[in-house]
Design an enzyme around this catalytic site. Structure first.
Site, PDB file in Angstrom:
ATOM      1  N   GLY A  65      32.204  46.882  58.852  1.00  0.00           N
ATOM      2  CA  GLY A  65      32.652  46.544  57.501  1.00  0.00           C
ATOM      3  C   GLY A  65      33.196  47.758  56.761  1.00  0.00           C
ATOM      4  O   GLY A  65      33.293  48.850  57.314  1.00  0.00           O
ATOM      5  N   GLN A  66      33.523  47.537  55.486  1.00  0.00           N
ATOM      6  CA  GLN A  66      34.182  48.589  54.707  1.00  0.00           C
ATOM      7  C   GLN A  66      33.339  49.864  54.626  1.00  0.00           C
ATOM      8  O   GLN A  66      33.847  50.957  54.833  1.00  0.00           O
ATOM      9  CB  GLN A  66      34.492  48.076  53.286  1.00  0.00           C
ATOM     10  N   TYR A  96      25.614  36.425  44.597  1.00  0.00           N
ATOM     11  CA  TYR A  96      25.518  37.770  45.179  1.00  0.00           C
ATOM     12  C   TYR A  96      24.585  38.651  44.330  1.00  0.00           C
ATOM     13  O   TYR A  96      23.680  39.304  44.850  1.00  0.00           O
ATOM     14  CB  TYR A  96      26.928  38.360  45.235  1.00  0.00           C
TER      15      TYR A  96
HETATM   16  C1  AKB Z   1      31.935  43.247  45.152  1.00  0.00           C
HETATM   17  O1  AKB Z   1      32.976  43.323  44.480  1.00  0.00           O
HETATM   18  O2  AKB Z   1      31.362  42.178  45.425  1.00  0.00           O
HETATM   19  C2  AKB Z   1      31.312  44.533  45.626  1.00  0.00           C
HETATM   20  C3  AKB Z   1      30.245  45.034  44.708  1.00  0.00           C
HETATM   21  C4  AKB Z   1      30.594  45.575  43.382  1.00  0.00           C
HETATM   22  O3  AKB Z   1      29.096  45.020  45.051  1.00  0.00           O
HETATM   23  N1  AKB Z   1      32.311  45.527  45.807  1.00  0.00           N
END
Ligand code: AKB
Length: 311
Positions: free
Chosen positions: A11-12, A142
């Site tokens: 991943g990144q 998230y």
């Molecule tokens: C996202 O944009 O979901 C991630 C983060 C800020 O955790 N890059």
């Protein structure tokens, strides 16, 4: 000597982290793993296994087989994609972490790194210089999974002595590997479009400020927190770290100073709501005081590095 396992190495963050860990610790001491095959060419000079972090048996076997002492768990679904697949995101982001924390306890792993995110904050948190300790009411799946993950990390440290360390990454800017599924990804795509002189269709409003950081700073922060003596890590949920903060309009103006006029259109989509719920900027005094964190790359430096790396 530590033997390191990186989960989510394609991943990144994974690519840059594996490259830097191998440079510091030796190629064979850093085992790269990812759910995807094949191994990306950038890290194909060292050990690689195909591994799903949800497959606890294989994980346990690999930790034993390779005498692993430290784990960096990077496999996760990011904010934008998680909104589209909430159940899958919850499963990967939570069960993946719980598998590692349990194995950390059972196998007495020396150290675990798990990334949190600025997504743990929500629209009721202060927007400017968001402090370490404040209201945390994330509204994305998230962010909810990251906040729950932070509580699990602190719990495993307090209850079982698992030495787990974490930082809340801002949006990360890099060129070695493409990002996927994040809300802050526009700040990478804009470079590609500007260099190729193509129209950049920005999915955020021009004045949306978000905390951001160049990948080299994020990797250095990750390795520095992992190498700090345990008594210096006083926060066992996750540390705020600040890099820089800018809006799409601001980064476009800065890139234009180097590359000339960018053709940009602003067409906000569902990611605008996510971005609006996050901080504009972050305050990081605990990371600076506890383990000596300091940022190196400001926006003009990031722009120069990105253009050099992508051209
Ligand atoms: C996202 O944009 O979901 C991630 C983060 C800020 O955790 N890059």
């Amino acid at each position: 000597m530590s033997k390191i396992l990186v989960i989510g190495s394609s991943g990144q963050i994974g690519i840059d982290l594996v490259l830097e860990l191998r440079r510091r610790k030796g190629v064979n001491n850093v085992i790269a793993t990812d759910i995807k095959e094949p191994c990306p060419t950038l890290i194909s000079d060292g050990p690689f296994y195909q591994l799903d972090v949800l497959d606890k048996e294989k994980l346990e076997w690999l930790i034993q087989e390779e005498n692993i002492t430290e784990v960096y768990l990077l496999a996760a679904l990011l904010s934008a994609i998680a909104e589209q697949k909430p159940q899958a995101a919850w499963k990967l982001n939570m069960d993946g972490l719980l598998n590692i924390l349990e194995l950390g306890k059972q196998k007495k792993l020396k150290k675990i790194f798990w990334p949190s995110s600025i997504a743990v904050f929500g629209s009721n948190s202060p927007k400017l210089n968001t402090p370490q300790h404040t209201i945390m009411e994330p509204s994305t799946i998230y962010g909810i999974s990251k906040l729950a993950g932070e509580r699990w990390c602190e719990y495993y440290f307090n209850k079982f002595g698992v030495d787990v360390r974490s930082i809340r990454y801002p949006g990360l800017i890099s060129y070695k590997s493409k990002p996927g599924g994040g809300t802050t990804d526009y700040a990478i795509e804009i470079f590609e479009k500007a260099i190729n002189k193509e129209l950049f269709n920005c999915y955020l409003e021009k004045n949306t400020f978000l905390p951001m950081m160049y990948m080299d700073d994020a990797i250095r922060a990750t390795i520095e927190i992992m190498e700090a003596p345990p008594e210096k890590i006083k926060i066992r949920s996750s540390y705020n770290i600040a890099g820089t903060s800018f809006s799409p309009e601001e980064i476009a103006t800065e890139i234009e100073k180097e590359l000339g006029r960018i053709n940009i259109a602003y067409n906000p989509d569902f990611r605008q709501n996510i971005a609006d719920s996050w901080p504009d900027s972050i305050e990081d005094k605990y990371a600076r005081n506890d383990w000596g964190w300091s940022v190196f790359y400001d926006l003009p430096k990031i722009i120069k590095e990105m253009i050099k790396g992508m051209s």
